[in-house]
Structures are given as structure tokens and as C-alpha cells.
Design a protein around this motif. Structure first.
Motif, short mmCIF file in Angstrom:
data_model
loop_
_atom_site.label_atom_id
_atom_site.label_comp_id
_atom_site.label_asym_id
_atom_site.label_seq_id
_atom_site.Cartn_x
_atom_site.Cartn_y
_atom_site.Cartn_z
N SER A 174 -14.84 -37.19 43.94
CA SER A 174 -14.11 -38.41 43.54
C SER A 174 -12.94 -38.73 44.47
O SER A 174 -12.50 -39.88 44.55
N THR A 206 -17.54 -39.40 37.94
CA THR A 206 -18.14 -38.52 38.94
C THR A 206 -18.88 -37.36 38.26
O THR A 206 -19.94 -36.94 38.72
N ILE A 253 -21.09 -43.42 44.66
CA ILE A 253 -20.64 -42.08 44.23
C ILE A 253 -21.86 -41.15 44.19
O ILE A 253 -21.82 -40.02 44.69
#
Length: 332
Positions: A235, A204, A306
Motif C-alpha cells: 500500500s 490492500t 493494487i
């Protein structure tokens, strides 16, 4: 593994002309820089400033881990993506609407834990029904009613504890969690969770690095000195989806075994080198897993998801769009 290089042995990492060279036991292994985005060092690796300068020029991030597989720190090339306007607005958002974003994150964790447990419920693990009912009927209401961050963190803590308590219904006995112990982990399942969470945290960091967001201004976690707290925020909702699915798959298919893949000492337990390699390979494969994104109308990997959450946060900060983190059910 394309963009990520993992170094598991002791040695020296240097610049050699226009590529990277890892020297161990008198042998050189060359690493091309073209498609390298991040390097993970899981052992003692010597480096010098010439190398760091070269990594900076090529925007390569390098993460360091200690003997326990715990995260030590990241060498982060200077922020070439930073935007003054966004940093100012991100700080303002923290001042004015911190609770909205923090609440969305905690809800997102509940949504994804629910989906993971519902999968087991459908596959005849009816014992998890109590937790999925609680998430549906109690948890979301508590999150909506929370008045401050402390209360939100209590809701988050409770949903994780209930999740951990259900492991006994679908994991083999030697991988059941009595309680979550982080530093250092004290049994195999804690070792896997700590290692997986650390990998996700660093992935991340790398995703946020490629955006204009400031790593230090977070919403659910306190923006504290000495760590990238926004990475903890982003995350969090991916842990059930990426970390725990990887763990459950490896453990239930006996790809990781207590007697073969762990080192146990007096009060700690860690993955051995073979165990780490197996975990990393499965973790990377999970990141590359694709799903159909309903809004983008194309296949997207979890690694990209992400980064998409980072862009959703930017849209919230700059345009006021509602921030809804990744949901396993919605696929976006």
C-alpha cells in the motif's frame, strides 16, 4: 461502491437465507452476497458464528474499526488461494533478496510523491521546488546507497516529512500539518491521513487475499506477529496517489471543513459520521478512477493497479522479474 459495503450505524449483522441482513432500530436492510467482496464496520456491530461461516463460504472479508476510525482487525476467511510453492519461495526471497524489494518500494514512494508535488509546482506553487529537487538529486542516490533496512526506513521517513512540510504551500491554514501524529490523531489533517491510510491498508489486505501471496511475509516492514505486514509494503506507494490526492481534493474544494466534519476532544481529533461518509465516497471514487495502462493497452482502475502490484511481486518471486511498484508517471 459495488463490491464494498460500509456499515456506519450500530446494529446486528446476520445471515438471512442466502443474503446478509443488517438490523438497526427495528428495521432490516438486506445486503446481497453476490457481488459483495468486503464489509467495513465503523460502529458496534453484533455478529455470530453462523454469519462468519456464511461469509467464509462466500469469501467475504469483514474489517472492524474502533470509535476513532482506527483499524481493529479483519475477519479473513480461510486462505483458499494459498499456494505452498509460492509461500516457500516468498520466504526464500525474504531471506535472500529482501533489500532489492524493499529498495524498490522506497523508490516507488519517492517517485509518486515527486509527481504529486510536481503537479503543484506546475500550478504555480513554486515553493515545493526545493523538495522536488531534493528527491531528484539526493533521495534516489541515498536509497541506492542504503546498505540495510534501517537506512532505507530513514530515507522513507525523510521523504514523507519533507512532503508533509510542503502542505502549507497548497492547503488552507486550518489543514496544515505541524507534525505527523498517528494514535490518536491530534488535528484535522492527521485525522484524514490516519483514516485514509487505514482504508488503503484494508483495501490492500483484500487485494492480496485474492492472490497466492502470504500476508505475513513482508520486505520493507518487519514481518511482525499480529498484523498483515505485506499489506503495509504494497500500500505504501499508493498512499500519495490514492490517499493524499483524495485529501487534497476534498480539502481544497471545501468538501470537508474543520468546523462541520470533525470531532475534537482534549488530545484527539476524528472525522464525524458525515465527514467519514464524504471521505469514503471520494476514496471509493478515486479507487475506481481509470488510466490507460501502457503495457496492457487498456484502461485500468487504481483498485486493479493494487492487485497488479501483487502480481508483479509474484512474478518477481517465481520468475525473478524485477519488481517495480506502481508509478503515477508511467501509469503502471
Amino acid at each position: 461502491m459495488g463490491t464494498t459495503r460500509y456499515i456506519m450505524s450500530m446494529g446486528e449483522l446476520t445471515r438471512k437465507d442466502n443474503s446478509l441482513c443488517f438490523r438497526k432500530d427495528g428495521r432490516n436492510v438486506y445486503i446481497p452476497v453476490e457481488n459483495t467482496k468486503e464489509i467495513y464496520c465503523f460502529n458496534e456491530v453484533s455478529i455470530n458464528t453462523k454469519l462468519l461461516d456464511f461469509l467464509s463460504q462466500n469469501h467475504i472479508i469483514i474489517h472492524f474499526f474502533n470509535y476513532y476510525g482506527g483499524y481493529s482487525g479483519t475477519y479473513y476467511p480461510r486462505d483458499h488461494y494459498l499456494s505452498g510453492k509460492l509461500i516457500v519461495k516468498q520466504a526464500l526471497k525474504y531471506e535472500e533478496q529482501r533489500m532489492d524489494i524493499a529498495r524498490a518500494i522506497v523508490k516507488g514512494i519517492g517517485v509518486n510523491i515527486y509527481e504529486i508535488l510536481y503537479h503543484y509546482y506546475k500550478h504555480d506553487k513554486k515553493e515545493v521546488k526545493e523538495t522536488i529537487d531534493w528527491i531528484r538529486k539526493v533521495f534516489f542516490t541515498q536509497v541506492d546507497q542504503a546498505q540495510d533496512i534501517k537506512r532505507l526506513l530513514a530515507c522513507e521517513g525523510e521523504v514523507w516529512i519533507r512532503f508533509y512540510n510542503d502542505f502549507k504551500y497548497f492547503l488552507p491554514k486550518d489543514f496544515v500539518m505541524n507534525k505527523r501524529v498517528k494514535r490518536p490523531p491530534d488535528n484535522p489533517i492527521n485525522a484524514l491521513v490516519s483514516f485514509g491510510n487505514t482504508l488503503l491498508y484494508t483495501k490492500t489486505i483484500s487485494a492480496i487475499y485474492q492472490t497466492h501471496l502470504d500476508q505475513r511475509i513482508s520486505f520493507l516492514h518487519e514481518p511482525s506477529e499480529g498484523r498483515f505486514s505485506l499489506s503495509l509494503d504494497i500500500s505504501e506507494v499508493f498512499k500519495p496517489v490514492i490517499v493524499f490526492r483524495t485529501i487534497f481534493d476534498l480539502v481544497n474544494n471545501r468538501k470537508l471543513q474543520v468546523e462541520k466534519h470533525f470531532e475534537k476532544s482534549v488530545n484527539y481529533c476524528i472525522l464525524n459520521e458525515e465527514g467519514r461518509k464524504i471521505f469514503i465516497e471520494a476514496f471509493e471514487a478515486r479507487l475506481e478512477n481509470v488510466f490507460q495502462h501502457p503495457r496492457l493497452k487498456r484502461k485500468v482502475s487504481y483498485r486493479t493497479a493494487i492487485k497488479l502490484d501483487c502480481y508483479k511481486l509474484i512474478k518477481n518471486i517465481l520468475e525473478g522479474n524485477e519488481f517495480v511498484p506502481f508509478s503515477l508517471k508511467e501509469g503502471m
